[in-house]
Design a protein around this motif. Structure first.
Motif, PDB file in Angstrom:
ATOM      1  N   LYS A 138       3.224  -6.105  11.520  1.00  0.00           N
ATOM      2  CA  LYS A 138       2.177  -5.484  12.348  1.00  0.00           C
ATOM      3  C   LYS A 138       2.695  -4.355  13.223  1.00  0.00           C
ATOM      4  CE  LYS A 138      -0.841  -9.358  12.206  1.00  0.00           C
ATOM      5  NZ  LYS A 138      -1.483 -10.453  12.737  1.00  0.00           N
ATOM      6  N   ASN A 139       3.981  -4.373  13.563  1.00  0.00           N
ATOM      7  CA  ASN A 139       4.519  -3.328  14.429  1.00  0.00           C
ATOM      8  C   ASN A 139       5.049  -2.119  13.650  1.00  0.00           C
ATOM      9  OD1 ASN A 139       6.570  -4.927  13.460  1.00  0.00           O
ATOM     10  ND2 ASN A 139       7.837  -4.759  15.295  1.00  0.00           N
ATOM     11  N   LEU A 140       4.788  -2.075  12.329  1.00  0.00           N
ATOM     12  CA  LEU A 140       5.110  -0.908  11.509  1.00  0.00           C
ATOM     13  C   LEU A 140       3.820  -0.318  10.963  1.00  0.00           C
ATOM     14  CD1 LEU A 140       8.157  -2.105   9.358  1.00  0.00           C
ATOM     15  CD2 LEU A 140       8.188  -0.603  11.349  1.00  0.00           C
ATOM     16  N   TYR A 141       3.882   0.936  10.572  1.00  0.00           N
ATOM     17  CA  TYR A 141       2.754   1.596   9.923  1.00  0.00           C
ATOM     18  C   TYR A 141       2.318   0.760   8.722  1.00  0.00           C
ATOM     19  CZ  TYR A 141       0.411   4.903   6.829  1.00  0.00           C
ATOM     20  OH  TYR A 141      -0.474   5.498   5.987  1.00  0.00           O
ATOM     21  N   HIS A 142       1.002   0.503   8.578  1.00  0.00           N
ATOM     22  CA  HIS A 142       0.507  -0.292   7.454  1.00  0.00           C
ATOM     23  C   HIS A 142       0.438   0.591   6.210  1.00  0.00           C
ATOM     24  CE1 HIS A 142      -1.242  -3.800   5.673  1.00  0.00           C
ATOM     25  NE2 HIS A 142      -2.188  -3.052   5.140  1.00  0.00           N
ATOM     26  N   PRO A 143       1.267   0.322   5.189  1.00  0.00           N
ATOM     27  CA  PRO A 143       1.400   1.231   4.067  1.00  0.00           C
ATOM     28  C   PRO A 143       0.389   1.065   2.933  1.00  0.00           C
ATOM     29  CG  PRO A 143       2.958  -0.535   3.826  1.00  0.00           C
ATOM     30  CD  PRO A 143       2.253  -0.760   5.139  1.00  0.00           C
ATOM     31  N   SER A 144      -0.420   0.005   2.937  1.00  0.00           N
ATOM     32  CA  SER A 144      -1.281  -0.231   1.779  1.00  0.00           C
ATOM     33  C   SER A 144      -2.261   0.908   1.477  1.00  0.00           C
ATOM     34  CB  SER A 144      -2.009  -1.572   1.881  1.00  0.00           C
ATOM     35  OG  SER A 144      -2.891  -1.589   2.962  1.00  0.00           O
ATOM     36  N   PRO A 145      -2.758   1.686   2.474  1.00  0.00           N
ATOM     37  CA  PRO A 145      -3.597   2.822   2.106  1.00  0.00           C
ATOM     38  C   PRO A 145      -2.856   3.845   1.232  1.00  0.00           C
ATOM     39  CG  PRO A 145      -3.902   2.305   4.416  1.00  0.00           C
ATOM     40  CD  PRO A 145      -2.743   1.477   3.927  1.00  0.00           C
ATOM     41  N   ASN A 146      -1.522   3.832   1.287  1.00  0.00           N
ATOM     42  CA  ASN A 146      -0.722   4.750   0.475  1.00  0.00           C
ATOM     43  C   ASN A 146      -0.188   4.092  -0.793  1.00  0.00           C
ATOM     44  OD1 ASN A 146      -1.052   6.999   2.160  1.00  0.00           O
ATOM     45  ND2 ASN A 146       0.539   6.239   3.525  1.00  0.00           N
TER      46      ASN A 146
ATOM     47  N   ALA B 228       6.633  -3.198  -3.174  1.00  0.00           N
ATOM     48  CA  ALA B 228       7.427  -2.269  -2.381  1.00  0.00           C
ATOM     49  C   ALA B 228       7.629  -1.034  -3.260  1.00  0.00           C
ATOM     50  CB  ALA B 228       8.766  -2.902  -2.012  1.00  0.00           C
ATOM     51  N   GLN B 229       7.771   0.129  -2.640  1.00  0.00           N
ATOM     52  CA  GLN B 229       7.855   1.353  -3.433  1.00  0.00           C
ATOM     53  C   GLN B 229       8.642   2.426  -2.695  1.00  0.00           C
ATOM     54  OE1 GLN B 229       4.809   4.597  -5.475  1.00  0.00           O
ATOM     55  NE2 GLN B 229       3.953   2.803  -4.536  1.00  0.00           N
ATOM     56  N   THR B 230       9.412   3.166  -3.457  1.00  0.00           N
ATOM     57  CA  THR B 230      10.107   4.331  -2.925  1.00  0.00           C
ATOM     58  C   THR B 230       9.751   5.528  -3.789  1.00  0.00           C
ATOM     59  OG1 THR B 230      11.947   2.985  -2.124  1.00  0.00           O
ATOM     60  CG2 THR B 230      12.382   5.337  -2.434  1.00  0.00           C
TER      61      THR B 230
ATOM     62  N   LEU C 210      -0.819   9.692  -7.269  1.00  0.00           N
ATOM     63  CA  LEU C 210       0.022   8.513  -7.423  1.00  0.00           C
ATOM     64  C   LEU C 210      -0.619   7.301  -6.755  1.00  0.00           C
ATOM     65  CD1 LEU C 210       2.594   6.944  -8.095  1.00  0.00           C
ATOM     66  CD2 LEU C 210       3.613   7.917  -6.022  1.00  0.00           C
ATOM     67  N   THR C 211      -1.065   7.467  -5.509  1.00  0.00           N
ATOM     68  CA  THR C 211      -1.655   6.357  -4.762  1.00  0.00           C
ATOM     69  C   THR C 211      -2.856   5.770  -5.491  1.00  0.00           C
ATOM     70  OG1 THR C 211      -0.869   7.259  -2.673  1.00  0.00           O
ATOM     71  CG2 THR C 211      -2.683   5.704  -2.551  1.00  0.00           C
ATOM     72  N   LYS C 212      -3.725   6.621  -6.016  1.00  0.00           N
ATOM     73  CA  LYS C 212      -4.911   6.141  -6.736  1.00  0.00           C
ATOM     74  C   LYS C 212      -4.499   5.320  -7.951  1.00  0.00           C
ATOM     75  CE  LYS C 212      -8.889   7.553  -9.463  1.00  0.00           C
ATOM     76  NZ  LYS C 212      -8.714   6.387 -10.314  1.00  0.00           N
ATOM     77  N   ASN C 213      -3.543   5.811  -8.724  1.00  0.00           N
ATOM     78  CA  ASN C 213      -3.109   5.097  -9.924  1.00  0.00           C
ATOM     79  C   ASN C 213      -2.427   3.777  -9.594  1.00  0.00           C
ATOM     80  OD1 ASN C 213      -3.396   6.657 -12.708  1.00  0.00           O
ATOM     81  ND2 ASN C 213      -3.187   8.161 -11.074  1.00  0.00           N
TER      82      ASN C 213
ATOM     83  N   SER D 111      -0.915  16.470  -2.619  1.00  0.00           N
ATOM     84  CA  SER D 111      -1.904  16.284  -3.687  1.00  0.00           C
ATOM     85  C   SER D 111      -1.352  15.354  -4.773  1.00  0.00           C
ATOM     86  CB  SER D 111      -2.322  17.633  -4.292  1.00  0.00           C
ATOM     87  OG  SER D 111      -1.249  18.230  -4.984  1.00  0.00           O
ATOM     88  N   LYS D 112      -0.056  15.422  -5.023  1.00  0.00           N
ATOM     89  CA  LYS D 112       0.563  14.527  -6.004  1.00  0.00           C
ATOM     90  C   LYS D 112       0.614  13.100  -5.463  1.00  0.00           C
ATOM     91  CE  LYS D 112       3.120  18.085  -8.440  1.00  0.00           C
ATOM     92  NZ  LYS D 112       4.404  18.688  -8.744  1.00  0.00           N
ATOM     93  N   LEU D 113       0.840  12.962  -4.160  1.00  0.00           N
ATOM     94  CA  LEU D 113       0.837  11.639  -3.555  1.00  0.00           C
ATOM     95  C   LEU D 113      -0.536  10.984  -3.694  1.00  0.00           C
ATOM     96  CD1 LEU D 113       2.288   9.441  -1.973  1.00  0.00           C
ATOM     97  CD2 LEU D 113       1.634  10.632   0.130  1.00  0.00           C
TER      98      LEU D 113
END
Length: 147
Positions: free
Chosen positions: A24-32, A122-124, A108-111, A103-105
């Motif tokens: 909770k104290n980190l940026y929530h990455p699931s939207p990305n 997890a993803q890099t 990628l995020t949608k796919n 725009s590429k991100l």
């Protein structure tokens, strides 16, 4: 060469479930399209899927980034199927993007969200100047927990 390693004991599906951690104290990455961390169960066997590019089964490669990402995800899914694995068994993705921009991100995020739903690995993302074959614009590799 294929190597089979027998499991020491039979585990049920809950014993092999990945534990997704988004503090909770980190940026929530699931939207990305990714999770902060994924814990692999002790009973799991790991498989590593080599980088999948956007080539179709004939080796043809579209010059369009979005087409390559969609095909690379389809290729990853084919590799998962060959292992008898599902997308929710992917613990980690590493993606390589030629000339990365926002725009590429988005593409990628949608796919990734389409493929993984709520079970985001997890993803890099690593921006690169080029990949193994000049027309390649995208590549994805995966670490998978096998049942």
């Amino acid at each position: 060469m294929t190597i089979s390693v027998p499991a020491a004991a039979t585990a049920n599906e809950d014993d092999l479930k990945l534990d997704i951690v988004n503090p909770k104290n980190l940026y929530h990455p699931s939207p990305n399209g990714y999770s902060t961390a994924v814990i692999v169960p002790r009973q799991g066997r790991l498989a590593y899927i080599s980088g999948q590019g956007g080539q179709d089964s004939t080796g043809a490669l579209s010059p369009d980034f979005a087409v390559q990402v969609k095909q690379a995800c389809a290729n990853l899914r084919t590799a998962l199927d060959a292992l008898g694995a599902r997308p929710d068994q992917v613990a980690k993705l590493t993606v390589f993007v030629v000339d990365h921009d926002m725009s590429k991100l988005e593409v990628l995020t949608k796919n990734v969200k389409d493929m993984f739903g709520a079970s985001l690995p997890a993803q890099t993302l690593i921006p690169v100047p080029k990949l193994a074959i000049d027309p390649m614009l995208f590549e994805v590799e995966a670490t998978v927990v096998l049942e």
